[in-house]
Write a protein that holds these residues in place. Structure first.
Motif, PDB file in Angstrom:
ATOM      1  N   GLY A  43      90.221  13.890  47.312  1.00  0.00           N
ATOM      2  CA  GLY A  43      90.452  12.690  46.522  1.00  0.00           C
ATOM      3  C   GLY A  43      90.866  11.462  47.302  1.00  0.00           C
ATOM      4  N   GLU A  44      90.753  11.487  48.629  1.00  0.00           N
ATOM      5  CA  GLU A  44      91.185  10.319  49.410  1.00  0.00           C
ATOM      6  C   GLU A  44      90.180   9.172  49.377  1.00  0.00           C
ATOM      7  N   ARG A  45      88.955   9.418  48.908  1.00  0.00           N
ATOM      8  CA  ARG A  45      87.937   8.369  48.805  1.00  0.00           C
ATOM      9  C   ARG A  45      87.140   8.592  47.525  1.00  0.00           C
ATOM     10  N   VAL A  46      86.868   7.500  46.781  1.00  0.00           N
ATOM     11  CA  VAL A  46      86.119   7.561  45.526  1.00  0.00           C
ATOM     12  C   VAL A  46      85.082   6.435  45.507  1.00  0.00           C
ATOM     13  N   TRP A  47      83.946   6.668  44.806  1.00  0.00           N
ATOM     14  CA  TRP A  47      82.899   5.653  44.762  1.00  0.00           C
ATOM     15  C   TRP A  47      81.897   5.953  43.650  1.00  0.00           C
ATOM     16  N   PHE A  48      81.116   4.916  43.305  1.00  0.00           N
ATOM     17  CA  PHE A  48      79.964   5.057  42.425  1.00  0.00           C
ATOM     18  C   PHE A  48      78.734   5.222  43.310  1.00  0.00           C
ATOM     19  N   SER A  49      77.799   6.066  42.886  1.00  0.00           N
ATOM     20  CA  SER A  49      76.582   6.287  43.670  1.00  0.00           C
ATOM     21  C   SER A  49      75.368   6.272  42.747  1.00  0.00           C
ATOM     22  N   PRO A  50      74.533   5.238  42.859  1.00  0.00           N
ATOM     23  CA  PRO A  50      74.589   4.141  43.816  1.00  0.00           C
ATOM     24  C   PRO A  50      75.647   3.117  43.400  1.00  0.00           C
ATOM     25  N   SER A  51      76.045   2.301  44.357  1.00  0.00           N
ATOM     26  CA  SER A  51      77.017   1.251  44.051  1.00  0.00           C
ATOM     27  C   SER A  51      76.311  -0.032  43.620  1.00  0.00           C
ATOM     28  N   GLY A  52      75.026  -0.132  43.919  1.00  0.00           N
ATOM     29  CA  GLY A  52      74.207  -1.256  43.479  1.00  0.00           C
ATOM     30  C   GLY A  52      72.885  -0.741  42.958  1.00  0.00           C
ATOM     31  N   LEU A  53      72.435  -1.273  41.828  1.00  0.00           N
ATOM     32  CA  LEU A  53      71.226  -0.773  41.197  1.00  0.00           C
ATOM     33  C   LEU A  53      70.488  -1.923  40.521  1.00  0.00           C
ATOM     34  N   SER A  54      69.165  -1.943  40.656  1.00  0.00           N
ATOM     35  CA  SER A  54      68.311  -2.916  39.991  1.00  0.00           C
ATOM     36  C   SER A  54      67.507  -2.192  38.920  1.00  0.00           C
ATOM     37  N   VAL A  55      67.583  -2.682  37.675  1.00  0.00           N
ATOM     38  CA  VAL A  55      66.854  -2.072  36.559  1.00  0.00           C
ATOM     39  C   VAL A  55      66.243  -3.166  35.689  1.00  0.00           C
ATOM     40  N   GLU A  56      65.275  -2.785  34.871  1.00  0.00           N
ATOM     41  CA  GLU A  56      64.730  -3.684  33.869  1.00  0.00           C
ATOM     42  C   GLU A  56      65.628  -3.635  32.640  1.00  0.00           C
ATOM     43  N   ALA A  57      65.624  -4.701  31.851  1.00  0.00           N
ATOM     44  CA  ALA A  57      66.384  -4.726  30.601  1.00  0.00           C
ATOM     45  C   ALA A  57      65.939  -3.568  29.723  1.00  0.00           C
ATOM     46  N   GLY A  58      66.897  -2.893  29.110  1.00  0.00           N
ATOM     47  CA  GLY A  58      66.603  -1.782  28.222  1.00  0.00           C
ATOM     48  C   GLY A  58      66.552  -0.424  28.887  1.00  0.00           C
ATOM     49  N   THR A  59      66.798  -0.365  30.190  1.00  0.00           N
ATOM     50  CA  THR A  59      66.799   0.922  30.896  1.00  0.00           C
ATOM     51  C   THR A  59      68.063   1.697  30.536  1.00  0.00           C
ATOM     52  N   PRO A  60      67.934   2.923  30.035  1.00  0.00           N
ATOM     53  CA  PRO A  60      69.133   3.706  29.739  1.00  0.00           C
ATOM     54  C   PRO A  60      69.832   4.137  31.033  1.00  0.00           C
ATOM     55  N   LEU A  61      71.136   4.003  31.051  1.00  0.00           N
ATOM     56  CA  LEU A  61      71.955   4.404  32.198  1.00  0.00           C
ATOM     57  C   LEU A  61      72.879   5.531  31.755  1.00  0.00           C
ATOM     58  N   ARG A  62      73.191   6.403  32.687  1.00  0.00           N
ATOM     59  CA  ARG A  62      74.117   7.499  32.397  1.00  0.00           C
ATOM     60  C   ARG A  62      75.079   7.633  33.569  1.00  0.00           C
ATOM     61  N   PHE A  63      76.354   7.370  33.313  1.00  0.00           N
ATOM     62  CA  PHE A  63      77.402   7.543  34.315  1.00  0.00           C
ATOM     63  C   PHE A  63      77.923   8.974  34.179  1.00  0.00           C
ATOM     64  N   VAL A  64      77.933   9.706  35.296  1.00  0.00           N
ATOM     65  CA  VAL A  64      78.344  11.112  35.275  1.00  0.00           C
ATOM     66  C   VAL A  64      79.463  11.312  36.289  1.00  0.00           C
ATOM     67  N   ASN A  65      80.577  11.889  35.840  1.00  0.00           N
ATOM     68  CA  ASN A  65      81.674  12.181  36.758  1.00  0.00           C
ATOM     69  C   ASN A  65      81.356  13.467  37.515  1.00  0.00           C
ATOM     70  N   GLN A  66      80.951  13.308  38.776  1.00  0.00           N
ATOM     71  CA  GLN A  66      80.647  14.449  39.649  1.00  0.00           C
ATOM     72  C   GLN A  66      81.773  14.694  40.652  1.00  0.00           C
ATOM     73  N   ASP A  67      82.924  14.113  40.387  1.00  0.00           N
ATOM     74  CA  ASP A  67      84.082  14.262  41.264  1.00  0.00           C
ATOM     75  C   ASP A  67      84.965  15.375  40.705  1.00  0.00           C
ATOM     76  N   PRO A  68      85.073  16.507  41.396  1.00  0.00           N
ATOM     77  CA  PRO A  68      85.873  17.610  40.860  1.00  0.00           C
ATOM     78  C   PRO A  68      87.382  17.364  40.892  1.00  0.00           C
TER      79      PRO A  68
END
Length: 178
Positions: A43-68
């Motif tokens: 737990g000493e380092r945390v992040w979103f992956s990817p941290s930057g993303l390009s999508v078209e309007a209306g693209t469904p996104l799903r954030f998933v906690n993969q950090d145990p």
């Protein structure tokens, strides 16, 4: 239909070219895109992956906690949420996933063109932030990134991937720990 090994290799080579071309284009709407919430085992380092993303309007996104090891949130910078400076397009609806335990997920669809900055509430000070670019500059109603402000630490501001890098590559990964 059964393909020969040669046909498979030819198709695979074409797929690599198509994938290389696709990487710089926004992800088309309709295809769900996953953004992982990650962390090192202790737990000493945390992040979103990817941290930057390009999508078209209306693209469904799903954030998933993969950090145990940690709970995380995905929260838009907006005055309606914890009195933060707005860092999403003015016509966009702000969101907060609330706390996601390991394995939990949160779905979101962004429809307003522009730059969306978000953060993890308990880990913002560790620069767990991300940026989503919806559409491209020149799209009707497109809003660029919010200006830097004093309410964010320099380390947090530096963690937002540049919009031009996101647009050029389609995805930008955070500097992940080994």
């Amino acid at each position: 239909m059964t393909l020969s090994r040669r046909q498979m290799l030819v198709l695979g080579g074409g797929g690599i070219v198509a994938l290389a071309t696709f990487a710089a284009a926004p992800v088309p709407s309709g295809e769900p895109v996953e953004i992982a919430m990650r962390g090192t085992p202790r737990g000493e380092r945390v992040w979103f992956s990817p941290s930057g993303l390009s999508v078209e309007a209306g693209t469904p996104l799903r954030f998933v906690n993969q950090d145990p090891a940690n709970s995380h949130t995905c929260t838009a910078y907006h005055p309606d949420l914890f009195d933060r400076q707005r860092r999403i397009p003015s016509a966009a609806v702000p969101w907060d996933s609330d706390f996601l335990l390991p394995g939990d997920s949160f779905a979101l669809t962004l429809t307003v063109p522009g730059v969306y900055d978000y953060y993890c509430r308990p880990h913002e000070m560790a620069a767990m932030v991300g940026r989503i670019v919806v559409g491209r500059p020149g799209d009707p109603g497109w809003e660029g990134p919010a200006p830097d402000s004093e309410d964010l630490m320099a380390e947090v501001l530096a963690a937002f991937p540049p919009v031009d890098a996101i647009l050029a590559r389609g995805r930008v990964q955070a500097q992940e720990a080994a």
